[in-house]
Motif scaffolding. Structure first.
Motif, PDB file in Angstrom:
ATOM      1  N   ARG A  66      -5.633  -4.512  29.818  1.00 43.36           N
ATOM      2  CA  ARG A  66      -5.572  -4.893  31.234  1.00 43.36           C
ATOM      3  C   ARG A  66      -6.937  -4.719  31.899  1.00 43.36           C
ATOM      4  N   VAL A  78      -3.354 -10.072  39.001  1.00 46.08           N
ATOM      5  CA  VAL A  78      -1.980 -10.316  38.545  1.00 46.08           C
ATOM      6  C   VAL A  78      -1.032 -10.564  39.719  1.00 46.08           C
ATOM      7  N   ASP A  79      -1.168  -9.771  40.776  1.00 45.64           N
ATOM      8  CA  ASP A  79      -0.258  -9.936  41.914  1.00 45.64           C
ATOM      9  C   ASP A  79      -0.379 -11.325  42.528  1.00 45.64           C
ATOM     10  N   ALA A 115       1.169 -13.815  40.219  1.00 47.81           N
ATOM     11  CA  ALA A 115       2.627 -13.663  40.250  1.00 47.81           C
ATOM     12  C   ALA A 115       3.199 -14.364  41.484  1.00 47.81           C
ATOM     13  N   THR A 138       5.983 -12.572  26.575  1.00 45.06           N
ATOM     14  CA  THR A 138       5.626 -11.244  27.080  1.00 45.06           C
ATOM     15  C   THR A 138       5.801 -10.194  25.988  1.00 45.06           C
ATOM     16  N   THR A 195      -8.868 -16.819  37.586  1.00 49.39           N
ATOM     17  CA  THR A 195      -7.554 -17.408  37.291  1.00 49.39           C
ATOM     18  C   THR A 195      -7.584 -18.936  37.142  1.00 49.39           C
ATOM     19  N   HIS A 207      -7.299 -12.435  28.264  1.00 51.27           N
ATOM     20  CA  HIS A 207      -6.440 -12.490  29.456  1.00 51.27           C
ATOM     21  C   HIS A 207      -4.954 -12.479  29.109  1.00 51.27           C
ATOM     22  N   LYS A 232      -2.599  -9.813  30.781  1.00 58.05           N
ATOM     23  CA  LYS A 232      -2.453  -9.989  32.229  1.00 58.05           C
ATOM     24  C   LYS A 232      -1.704 -11.276  32.564  1.00 58.05           C
ATOM     25  N   ASP A 267       1.830 -10.372  32.210  1.00 57.53           N
ATOM     26  CA  ASP A 267       2.192  -9.486  33.325  1.00 57.53           C
ATOM     27  C   ASP A 267       2.560 -10.305  34.566  1.00 57.53           C
ATOM     28  N   ALA A 268       1.825 -11.412  34.773  1.00 58.30           N
ATOM     29  CA  ALA A 268       2.022 -12.200  35.999  1.00 58.30           C
ATOM     30  C   ALA A 268       3.433 -12.786  36.075  1.00 58.30           C
ATOM     31  N   SER A 317       5.990 -11.234  35.608  1.00 60.48           N
ATOM     32  CA  SER A 317       6.757 -10.192  36.296  1.00 60.48           C
ATOM     33  C   SER A 317       8.158  -9.975  35.736  1.00 60.48           C
TER      34      SER A 317
END
Lengths: 691, 691
Positions: free
Chosen positions: A22, A29-30, A33, A317, A571, A622, A625, A628-629, A631
């Motif tokens: 990470r 990521v937020d 997401a 994931t 991104t 990447h 991450k 992770d996005a 979620s």
């Protein structure tokens, strides 16, 4: 119970590894997401409902894999009921809330059909009076409904359904009857043990004009029928109904069967927004345009794409996280014994299986979003009595349903195999998801069958384009076909990759050209050469796939002009890498089709392997991450291998050593004795009684 | 209980349909069955053992899908013990008999590892004294053994195993220890609850020369260790052992984990046919050539191919029979309402999924037979201290293991999807088989990993061929590479199909040319351009696949010169159609690889689709009889869809309506109540107690 294993640690620290992964990428990521999951407040809703679910014991997944199929239905029903109580307690009543529960609980609820097909059918096909009568009971769950269309002998071919509903002109009612065993309703979810009511789709039989003892079918129509007594929950006389038994997946769901023996229902049972039997003339009166129904089929298929992307993202994931932690072998060219073993995600042979799927999840996303807008737009058009967009929408949704569910179903298994031995274990978290998802390629329109509809549409469009190549284009397909017809005489195959450089516009062009060329060949074969449809089916299936891949590629590419451009660096660049990887990997998978349609230069084909390797190297840092996005909460993953904290081995061991009920029993392995559990003296009777 | 459904019949009669299919082909099924299945008296053995199994209630499969995983282990153990008693009762003691039991019972027995890896390892790696001590106990099943090699952290990389066995020069014994959590033995079959003994593979640690407090590893060595008390069946102090929990498949098997805390075993625990620790010098004495061990690995892989063909044949049997009976839609070009709906096997879109797999089962067969002979020959060579053939054998067996298990695992799912909705149901009979078989692509050498060994071998061979292109060829690979090097300057891509005509010799040539060309490219990249191995991995995987496909095609083609020529007409011609279909379908699937290696003319590629359609049309009338020849008994199929008598719908209905335990329970679907079973008043406590 404490023992010497409590203090042991894994040789490599998974948590630290994942943290390092990470730290190595600067993707926000937020932000990503939110970009992916803001529609209808998805992220906020997920968090809100997750908090509740995690507290309730009944939603614990720890022992689920140790339950039998009948127990899974018990549990499924208990959960379905608990969800209703919880939703009321918190006043969460939207269907989005409900869907989120089902998504996070991760099993199909025995109530599933009630709020989907049952309610939808009454709402869309019921008359005002019928809706007024039924909808309050439905929304209140005073009755539990299901949708009984498919039969033992007929699924795809709805017009071939065998159940009949015969109009009795004297008594002004219908007699529902199953003339053959294969007329048995079959597969219908919630029907087996749960439902009190069913929409029964049956051939409407009316007397032939002038021959009152002969009947003819007016096609399948929906009837709303109470099938079980409200008190005893037993089926009424003249109805045989039950659960069809274990399946690949859907353990919690009571897919059912049902037959009727001259079972009588009142006239009001037939849903009559669009059709009604005239009591005077015994004929069918049609009113309004039922094409709106196809609109909702399209909506369902659009949702299938959005669902597919989340399922695929979940498998990816698990695979990305685990393969970042799993190490095996030192680099073959390594010269030092002291080198760590390589993370398996650093092997191109693992990357080539997982990273294109990671990219595919994004490709599905943008097309799902596009389909959603297309659906909204065509709804508006329909409201204004313009049914024009329906054909394009229906075609795109059919081809995409077929392609996307195939990519996802195959993708889950590809991820699983990429995880080696542990991928086969219960710690993968993929077992239930895979078993359930394997239904998707065949339900809601079989993936091979529905592509025929897509091809028929494209042949029709090409026929028009040939007939009038300069008519004002009504949609992108018209534009493409006209462009193709104008240029096919002097087209030059394009380069999409030079060395490891890619040309994004050229990529879009080759996907389009291939679609147009295959459409033209299909047109030629069917319209000009008049070949039998059946003989063309394989070719037409390939055409549908090419057309759908072209939609995914084009839509992903279009996203760069609009939505993704607002995201912070890196991104947008990483998403562009995903685009390229998805497109070039797809191109390589079907390379010969691109070659034979003269879409792409052979120089590019030779360059593909290196270009794909380079893209995967770009994407690799990447990967964690990017997943992770999506979620996916740990509660939903239910996966030791995919845990967000990287404690893979600790969790696998905990599941085995501390949470496996089989380890609480000591067995008698001596073949001379019939006893199975040591000291039980039962002589194997317990086991035999289950058979 | 009688009801109105008892007298109902399906709309179309499946039994009559299947009979008509059989009447339409003149293939002599018995003759073909003997041709395929005579090795080691397979057919006679199958019938003999089947007769016994069908009589014993414990082998009934009816309710198996309704059992939980812990119950499946109970049942598995009960069956394992019953098999032992039956074998002794009938004096059936050969390992072939035992394997037939396991094949027909169709689940991995908790005793499985005892007679395979456990016994084999003692036999092959034990000293004479060790064998004398252990083998009688093993053959008598006085002890139950397993093979504990894989660990939580290491599977493929055996040299990376973490469990250590440290020699104690004072006490002349070993101390087995698990220094990390990831050192835990993992996945080892029969270890979890059943075994009393284990072969434990551990890093042998001996003192470093001159530094007696420092130890160094001499690589993994096998130790035979008693792990549980003979009476109480409890593990000894210093050992933690248990079952790892539910998996995709293998429900009946107790795959286990095990850790050691400085656990001491005597010197005699180390299997010492090839290695022994000297008590005087604390060094390792090696004697003999352990390469023979690789021979048995190869044998295991050869068996994997023979097993794969039967699994694939089973899936295809179900699919062919069901799709011959299933009808859906009238022909789109049909002009009459009175036409029957089409059998789905008459749709090319169904044929293209099933018929190439039918052909593949035969392709696997001839290569399995060839591997078997190759193994026998190389065993003889090894007895004469000639280890030459081992490399070729090992390479072929690795590539083929990878290819054949992939084809079969994917093939099961392809067949399932081709069966539409009912393919997802329990009536398919494929659920358990699929869940178990999905382990094959990753066990016994991961399918992607082992292809690296194949490629390394081919690069070495090509390097030799380039160095001395006129040396006397030692094997077909040498011959091919020399031919390639001589002709690569003036090679012309070949035609394999003209219109719908195929050229069998050209087919074999293009598969060979592609293999040679890809080998040359790999040689160039690695040996000349010195590219990093890791960067080449994907390319090397493709090379292995091409090489293995070439073996399948060549061997199938060779069979026409030998074994199949004695069969009565039309079987040899039909098998030739299978050969062509397998080859051309494979060619089409990887068309770009054939194009890029200049193996095949682009004219042929354009002709492929029609050629394949024509071959499928030729094969279609024989499909049912071809699957009949594989002689899979109904007991083993356990499939409503695949029943040999064609009573598909009757059986599906019977399973659902008369044999589904869930239908004996009435539920309370009202969300307001916590009660699950109607009238139980239990308030859901039963369900909660399971979580």
């Amino acid at each position: 119970m404490l023992d010497f294993t409590d203090k042991l640690k894994p040789q490599y620290d998974g948590a630290a590894t994942l943290q390092a992964e990470r730290n190595a990428s600067t993707i926000n990521v937020d932000e990503l997401a939110k970009h992916l999951l803001s529609r209808d407040g998805f992220l906020e809703r997920q968090e809100r409902i997750l908090r509740v679910l995690e507290k309730e014991k009944i939603f614990k997944k720890d022992h689920q894999m140790n339950l039998s199929r009948p127990e899974r239905y018990h549990l499924g029903l208990a959960r379905a009921k608990a969800v209703q109580r919880i939703m009321r307690k918190y006043s969460w009543t939207t269907s989005e809330d409900y869907k989120m529960f089902e998504y996070l609980v991760d099993e199909v609820s025995p109530y599933h059909l009630h709020l989907t097909m049952f309610a939808t059918t009454v709402r869309e096909q019921g008359s005002e009076a019928q809706k007024k009568y039924w909808m309050p009971k439905i929304l209140n769950y005073d009755i539990i409904g299901c949708y009984a269309q498919s039969e033992l002998g007929h699924g795809s071919n709805v017009r071939g359904l065998e159940t009949v509903a015969k109009w009795d002109p004297q008594r002004k009612e219908f007699e529902i009857h199953s003339p053959y065993l294969t007329a048995s309703k079959w597969w219908n979810g919630s029907l087996g043990r749960t439902a009190t009511h069913a929409i029964v789709v049956a051939q409407l039989l009316l007397p032939k004009k002038g021959k009152e003892n002969e009947y003819e079918s007016h096609g399948p129509q929906p009837f709303i029928v109470q099938i079980r007594d409200q008190k005893t929950h037993q089926p009424f006389e003249g109805i045989v109904v039950g659960d069809i038994g274990p399946k690949y997946g859907y353990a919690s769901m009571d897919n059912g069967y049902m037959l009727f023996d001259h079972y009588r229902v009142p006239k009001s049972a037939m849903l009559s927004r669009y059709v009604e039997v005239s009591e005077e003339t015994c004929t069918l009166n049609r009113h309004g345009h039922p094409a709106v129904v196809y609109g909702s089929l399209t909506f369902v298929r659009g949702q299938i794409i959005m669902h597919a992307r989340l399922i695929l993202a979940r498998a990816v994931t698990v695979a990305v996280r685990y393969c970042s932690i799993r190490r095996q072998f030192r680099d073959r060219d390594s010269r030092s014994d002291q080198d760590d073993e390589m993370k398996v995600l650093d092997y191109p042979t693992v990357q080539i299986r997982i990273l294109p799927l990671l990219a595919t999840a994004f490709a599905l996303h943008y097309t799902g979003e596009m389909m959603y807008s297309m659906y909204i737009k065509s709804r508006e058009a329909i409201e204004n009595d313009d049914f024009g967009p329906l054909a394009e929408l229906h075609s795109a949704s059919s081809g995409l349903k077929s392609l996307c569910t195939m990519l996802t179903a195959d993708g889950i298994e590809t991820c699983r195999r990429a995880m080696g031995g542990h991928g086969f274990g219960g710690g993968s978290g993929l077992i239930g998801m895979n078993a359930d998802y394997l239904s998707k390629p065949t339900v809601e329109g079989d993936n091979w069958m529905i592509t025929q509809q897509v091809a028929a549409y494209l042949i029709k469009k090409m026929t028009s384009a040939v007939a009038d190549p300069t008519a004002p284009p009504k949609d992108p397909t018209d534009e493409l076909f006209q462009f193709y017809l104008k240029n096919r005489g002097h087209h030059i195959p394009q380069n999409v990759a030079h060395g490891t450089e890619t040309d994004d516009c050229a990529i879009v062009c080759v996907f389009k050209w291939r679609t147009a060329d295959l459409s033209y060949r299909a047109y030629q074969a069917r319209v000009i050469d008049k070949k039998p449809w059946t003989k063309l089916m394989i070719q037409l299936h390939s055409l549908s796939r090419a057309y759908s891949e072209q939609i995914l590629v084009t839509t992903f590419h279009n996203s760069f002009r609009t939505s993704t451009s607002t995201l912070s660096s890196p991104t947008p660049e990483v998403l562009r890498t995903c685009f390229r990887l998805y497109a070039l990997h797809t191109l390589e998978t079907s390379a010969s089709s691109f070659i034979l349609t003269n879409s792409v230069s052979s120089e590019s084909i030779y360059a593909l392997q290196d270009a794909i390797l380079a893209l995967m190297t770009e994407l690799r840092p990447h990967a964690v991450k990017l997943v992770d996005a999506w979620s996916i909460p740990d509660f939903l993953l239910a996966s030791a291998l995919g845990r967000s904290d990287g404690k893979v081995y600790e969790e696998l061991y905990d599941m085995a050593h501390r949470r496996n009920p089989l380890n609480r029993i000591t067995f008698n392995p001596d073949w001379r004795s019939e006893e199975i559990v040591l000291g039980s003296g039962d002589g194997g009777r317990h086991v035999l009684s289950k058979l």
